[in-house]
Scaffold this motif. Structure first.
Motif, PDB file in Angstrom:
ATOM      1  N   ILE A  27      36.142 -17.191   9.365  1.00  0.00           N
ATOM      2  CA  ILE A  27      35.633 -18.615  10.032  1.00  0.00           C
ATOM      3  C   ILE A  27      34.306 -18.745   9.940  1.00  0.00           C
ATOM      4  CG2 ILE A  27      36.043 -19.992  11.897  1.00  0.00           C
ATOM      5  CD1 ILE A  27      38.787 -19.021  12.205  1.00  0.00           C
ATOM      6  N   ALA A  41      36.903 -23.108   7.654  1.00  0.00           N
ATOM      7  CA  ALA A  41      38.096 -22.201   7.819  1.00  0.00           C
ATOM      8  C   ALA A  41      38.949 -22.066   6.605  1.00  0.00           C
ATOM      9  CB  ALA A  41      39.007 -22.839   9.079  1.00  0.00           C
ATOM     10  N   VAL A  50      41.105 -20.849  15.092  1.00  0.00           N
ATOM     11  CA  VAL A  50      39.618 -21.673  14.938  1.00  0.00           C
ATOM     12  C   VAL A  50      39.310 -21.770  16.316  1.00  0.00           C
ATOM     13  CG1 VAL A  50      38.678 -23.735  14.068  1.00  0.00           C
ATOM     14  CG2 VAL A  50      40.493 -22.637  12.561  1.00  0.00           C
TER      15      VAL A  50
END
Length: 70
Positions: A27, A41, A50
């Motif tokens: 990420i 992401a 996330v």
């Protein structure tokens, strides 16, 4: 794209999440010169994953946004 936010101390920060097909496992968090926070992401990333990544980098995000506001 989806918009999200979090608090760090008493400051409120918003960020946009972009799901990218070509990302593999990582990420990536970017703070643009205008202070906008963008999170790239992988498609298979969970919303909780996330959020965890963003909160882990919250101090760095705050510092970068503060620099952009100067």
């Amino acid at each position: 794209m989806a918009a999200h936010s979090f608090y760090y101390g008493e400051e409120h920060y918003s960020y946009e999440v972009f799901c990218r097909r070509n990302l593999t496992g990582k990420i990536a968090i970017h703070v643009h010169p205008d202070g906008i926070v963008r999170v790239d992401a992988p498609e298979n990333a969970t919303p909780a994953g996330v959020k965890r990544a963003v909160l882990k980098r919250a101090r760095w995000i705050k510092r970068q946004v503060d620099l952009a506001r100067e």
